[in-house]
Design a protein around this motif. Structure first.
Motif, PDB file in Angstrom:
ATOM      1  N   PRO A  91      -3.114  -8.865  -3.155  1.00 54.46           N
ATOM      2  CA  PRO A  91      -3.879  -7.928  -2.271  1.00 54.46           C
ATOM      3  C   PRO A  91      -2.731  -7.056  -1.945  1.00 54.46           C
ATOM      4  CG  PRO A  91      -3.329 -10.061  -0.929  1.00 54.46           C
ATOM      5  CD  PRO A  91      -2.994 -10.268  -2.730  1.00 54.46           C
ATOM      6  N   GLY A  92      -1.518  -7.115  -2.132  1.00 57.47           N
ATOM      7  CA  GLY A  92      -0.572  -6.161  -1.595  1.00 57.47           C
ATOM      8  C   GLY A  92      -0.411  -5.165  -2.846  1.00 57.47           C
ATOM      9  N   ALA A  93       0.992  -4.511  -2.545  1.00 53.33           N
ATOM     10  CA  ALA A  93       1.281  -3.448  -3.516  1.00 53.33           C
ATOM     11  C   ALA A  93       2.065  -4.319  -4.670  1.00 53.33           C
ATOM     12  CB  ALA A  93       2.398  -2.598  -2.825  1.00 53.33           C
ATOM     13  N   THR A  94       1.546  -3.805  -5.705  1.00 51.29           N
ATOM     14  CA  THR A  94       2.162  -4.607  -7.025  1.00 51.29           C
ATOM     15  C   THR A  94       2.722  -3.743  -8.184  1.00 51.29           C
ATOM     16  OG1 THR A  94       0.037  -4.409  -8.196  1.00 51.29           O
ATOM     17  CG2 THR A  94       0.285  -6.370  -6.808  1.00 51.29           C
ATOM     18  N   LEU A  95       3.335  -4.491  -8.935  1.00 51.82           N
ATOM     19  CA  LEU A  95       4.041  -4.061 -10.173  1.00 51.82           C
ATOM     20  C   LEU A  95       3.071  -4.735 -11.331  1.00 51.82           C
ATOM     21  CD1 LEU A  95       7.676  -4.452  -9.848  1.00 51.82           C
ATOM     22  CD2 LEU A  95       6.434  -2.392  -9.752  1.00 51.82           C
ATOM     23  N   LYS A  96       2.615  -3.792 -12.050  1.00 47.04           N
ATOM     24  CA  LYS A  96       1.590  -4.289 -13.165  1.00 47.04           C
ATOM     25  C   LYS A  96       2.244  -4.345 -14.622  1.00 47.04           C
ATOM     26  CE  LYS A  96      -2.486  -3.202 -12.286  1.00 47.04           C
ATOM     27  NZ  LYS A  96      -3.944  -2.731 -12.452  1.00 47.04           N
ATOM     28  N   GLN A  97       2.043  -5.140 -15.450  1.00 40.78           N
ATOM     29  CA  GLN A  97       2.492  -5.089 -16.785  1.00 40.78           C
ATOM     30  C   GLN A  97       1.416  -5.495 -17.742  1.00 40.78           C
ATOM     31  OE1 GLN A  97       5.588  -4.167 -17.366  1.00 40.78           O
ATOM     32  NE2 GLN A  97       5.440  -3.918 -19.686  1.00 40.78           N
ATOM     33  N   ALA A  98       1.279  -4.819 -18.955  1.00 40.86           N
ATOM     34  CA  ALA A  98       0.335  -4.949 -19.833  1.00 40.86           C
ATOM     35  C   ALA A  98       0.829  -5.846 -21.051  1.00 40.86           C
ATOM     36  CB  ALA A  98      -0.555  -3.713 -20.451  1.00 40.86           C
ATOM     37  N   TYR A  99       0.265  -6.627 -21.806  1.00 42.73           N
ATOM     38  CA  TYR A  99       0.765  -7.156 -22.988  1.00 42.73           C
ATOM     39  C   TYR A  99      -0.161  -7.579 -23.933  1.00 42.73           C
ATOM     40  CZ  TYR A  99      -0.753 -11.525 -20.831  1.00 42.73           C
ATOM     41  OH  TYR A  99      -1.639 -12.504 -20.168  1.00 42.73           O
TER      42      TYR A  99
END
Ligand code: PRP
Length: 177
Positions: free
Chosen positions: A90-98
């Motif tokens: 729910p909070g501020a995230t870092l996102k990473q695709a793979y």
């Protein structure tokens, strides 16, 4: 040579042929989880690795990684931080695709859960192609923390995950029990 603990753990992993699709041998850890002696032995062994790495935080990878990492965090007296599939935090995230076999996937971490100076160990059940672990290391690095180790129950060596992960480890150990 395998230790008594390794023999016990191995004996509680069930091979399921042709799951989730034909030609794949699935490694089912539910018999291990259902055996308190084996589950405790696994938790103890992983907690020992956390101490040896000098970890200050434990990151678990959804979903089976959560089951293993949470009791280790309690045992080791360290905080547990989830890396989740995209859209669940729910909070501020870092996102990473793979990359997956077909297409791509995304994982996320709460940005505020890690900071400079944190020494992180990543725990999961299986290292297969290494894509999930590699993306999690990138998230941890982007959050400003240091990866001091990756610990998995099983490594499927024939898929080459260790080689894929190597550059992202920066010398930190990859331990497969
Ligand atoms: C499995 C496993 C690892 C990952 C390993 O998770 O638990 O996290 O795949 O594969 P890789 O090394 O090729 O990336 P899965 O995505 O099936 O999710 P689950 O734990 O939620 O079942």
């Amino acid at each position: 040579t395998a230790t008594a603990t390794q023999d016990l753990l191995l004996s509680r992993i069930r091979d399921v042929p042709d799951y989730p699709k034909p030609g794949v041998m699935f490694k089912d850890i539910t018999p291990l989880l259902a055996d308190p002696v084996a589950f405790t032995a696994l938790t103890d062994a992983l907690a020992e690795l956390c101490v040896r790495c000098g970890a200050t935080k434990i990151v678990g990878l959804e979903a089976r990684g959560f089951i293993l990492a949470a009791p280790v965090a309690v045992r080791a007296g360290l905080g547990f931080i989830p890396v989740r599939k995209a859209g669940k935090l729910p909070g501020a995230t870092l996102k990473q695709a793979y990359e997956l076999e077909y297409g791509t996937a995304e994982i996320e971490i709460h940005a505020e859960d890690l900071a400079d100076g944190d020494r992180v160990i990543v725990i999961d059940d299986v290292l297969a192609t290494g894509g999930t672990a590699e993306a999690s290391l990138e998230l941890i690095r982007r959050a400003g923390a240091q990866v001091v180790g990756v610990a998995v129950l099983m490594e499927l060596g024939f898929l080459g995950g260790r080689g894929r992960l190597e550059p992202a480890l920066h010398g930190a150990p990859l331990e497969a029990l």
